[in-house]
Scaffold this motif. Sequence first.
Motif, PDB file in Angstrom:
ATOM      1  N   ASP B  58      36.937  19.375  43.605  1.00 44.58           N
ATOM      2  CA  ASP B  58      35.881  19.634  42.614  1.00 44.58           C
ATOM      3  C   ASP B  58      36.472  19.760  41.212  1.00 44.58           C
ATOM      4  O   ASP B  58      35.907  19.252  40.240  1.00 44.58           O
ATOM      5  CB  ASP B  58      35.133  20.931  42.957  1.00 44.58           C
ATOM      6  N   SER B 130      27.487  25.894  39.495  1.00 49.40           N
ATOM      7  CA  SER B 130      28.754  25.613  40.167  1.00 49.40           C
ATOM      8  C   SER B 130      29.678  26.829  40.181  1.00 49.40           C
ATOM      9  O   SER B 130      30.757  26.831  39.576  1.00 49.40           O
ATOM     10  CB  SER B 130      29.411  24.412  39.498  1.00 49.40           C
ATOM     11  N   SER B 157      30.297  21.875  42.378  1.00 45.47           N
ATOM     12  CA  SER B 157      31.044  22.748  43.298  1.00 45.47           C
ATOM     13  C   SER B 157      30.805  22.338  44.745  1.00 45.47           C
ATOM     14  O   SER B 157      31.036  23.121  45.663  1.00 45.47           O
ATOM     15  CB  SER B 157      30.596  24.199  43.099  1.00 45.47           C
TER      16      SER B 157
END
Lengths: 423, 423
Positions: B58, B130, B157
Amino acid sequence: MNQMTTNREMMLTLGRAARHAAKALALAPTQQKNDALMAMAAKIRRSAADILSENLRDLETARAKELKGSFVDRLTLNEARLEAMAKGLEEIAALPDPVGQVMSRWTRPNGLEISRVRVPIGVIGIIYESRPNVTADAGGLCLKSGNAAILRGGSDSFHSSGAIIACLQRGLDIAGLPRTAIQMVPNADRDCVGLMLEGLSGTLDLIVPRGGKSLVARVQADARVPVFSHLEGICHVYVDRAADPEMARAVCLNAKMRRTGICGSAETILIDRAAAETNLKPIITTLLDAGCEVRGDDAAQAADARVKPATEEDWSTEYLDAIVSLKLVDGVGDAMAHIARHGSQHTDSIITEDAATAERFLNEVDSAIVLHNASTQFADGGEFGFGAEIGIATGKLHARGPVGVEQLTTFKYQVRGKGQTRP
Amino acid sequence: MNQMTTNREMMLTLGRAARHAAKALALAPTQQKNDALMAMAAKIRRSAADILSENLRDLETARAKELKGSFVDRLTLNEARLEAMAKGLEEIAALPDPVGQVMSRWTRPNGLEISRVRVPIGVIGIIYESRPNVTADAGGLCLKSGNAAILRGGSDSFHSSGAIIACLQRGLDIAGLPRTAIQMVPNADRDCVGLMLEGLSGTLDLIVPRGGKSLVARVQADARVPVFSHLEGICHVYVDRAADPEMARAVCLNAKMRRTGICGSAETILIDRAAAETNLKPIITTLLDAGCEVRGDDAAQAADARVKPATEEDWSTEYLDAIVSLKLVDGVGDAMAHIARHGSQHTDSIITEDAATAERFLNEVDSAIVLHNASTQFADGGEFGFGAEIGIATGKLHARGPVGVEQLTTFKYQVRGKGQTRP
């Protein structure tokens, strides 16, 4: 400027006035609110002739429109109904004031003292059908709980409601509270309901619909503000194998037939197959003999020739009439599965002498009210000890079950310190 | 079959599975839920390497997209943050179980015994940005309160949250609870959020948004199910003429500067003109010296040359930063009028030694939390003694203020009788 624009501006003015009044109401002492309620009751009694003559205007129009009998009955006022209305307001005055009650209080290790205190919600919109008595009832409950009310009654009760509102506002005057604490939508245009459902630009905190399924369905579908309501009361009585047969018979009869038109009336009776021989015939016969139509499964039809066959639709139907659906189930698990599938999360009852089975039913049935060895007709604010109720809610948030003055409040936290800062 | 159709079907499947799991969770014993929470914590510790490597994926994408530093910081996991996550789950396990608590119990004159019992709400949707830690936090709080959770984290995320969800679901497995008690939306498509806001055909009971103002605003505007949220925390400290000057200085400093990025941080300081000479300069100097930008009215600017002029917009701005707006007001009435006009009904504090003025402020300010002689930074579930919180709500219905496990429950009425029928 067309009518839509005019109504929008008019409704926003109503909303702003209500918001303003709500601030005064939130701080009004109990005595002042009670004075207003008592003055309203007195004014309704004194104005009986005026109210009844306004009611006649509504009734003449209703008859000219050939509205059906039950509708006209609900619209009709008379001396007795006005007296009930006045008494209702006096009963609301006699209720404890929920506003300012400390719900809980605790002290944190750092010395902060935290209180959770009841406060009014703010501005409540009531949308109802042509039942003029709701005007006094809803207005009084909102006032007692410190909320401003915007009332929108059915267009066919427009003159009756107007005459009642005048009495309520006179009561507010006498007690020194703002007249705008209880306002009525001053015309019968349908778009005013739509504007209320939109929330009147944030001036409306909550809507309570009072009326039939189509009204409630529309409010639930379109409202952009919270709604306290129930769409229908498909209430069940489950007669367990361990039921006392005489109790089962008496409770089924009462749950269905005491009053068939209320939401807590039972619509379906489920009988445990394991005790069918004991319970099926006596319950069916009792209901039939009391004038109730019974729609049943094969076993029920076999028990009495007067039983009509139930269709799949019957299990999900709120009759609000002297009709009941009835079937055998395989024990409490099967009964609960039926209730989960067909019920409306309103009120359901189990009849059994088996404590463990009763507890299972009370814990697992996901309804606002679950009863053991008692009639579903107890689903009522008065029967719960709440005093008057504005309705019954089957939603899960904030209010669930009977909605009385306490359920028309929210809370805030008051935190008292000695200069504490957070480390 | 296009992607929209696929997502709709997928989300409805998720919703139905959650509703099914919710039934099991509602009846799960406390020990079983706590076992799951402890197993989740252990699994997160054991899976640290896996979670961190998914987090790296990520982070690489985020850096490639040149997302800003504060965003990347919130997205970043490390050993310490994973340990905090595991500890958070253990702390939730240690909280009292709200489900099944009897909130009140009374007996009616007819012998009916009525209990108001806490039950879970059902299925809760969490829509968040996120911040992978929200995954464990929200999942754990929903589980403890007996609710199924559908989590939709920020698309950036996605891999981190997926790795954490795998740990949570493993914990559910180990404790013998359904994996579908905590589900994650399995793709990052934006339309899945819209489907959640519609309520997934009645399978979603509540939405809790966690994130910035634009996310919350969208959820509030579009959700057709109840939402627990606050759009912003424009919190005030009012320094009354009867304030202890040293306390006022300390509380203002703490309320603004302890942490500037939380919703309970003060954004505006109002100083009573009657004690301006005592309080204005010391408070301004203290804040400026602590590195806070001060935007003030004429009096504030006159008190220190470093004070910048405040615009009208400043009074309604949540800075979430080391900036404060500050002005003189004419006593508590004027302060409350300012708060009513510009505040967000979140948290407001008065500093005064005058008990009557304090009570007036506590009663009249219409905010979820009102404090006397304490910092607004206490607006927090942990500080209230609720344990972990899923957020703070400024809506008035059901939950108001910090939302902990208790606020994630509702109630039902259990009525126990001996065959009572209603007369």
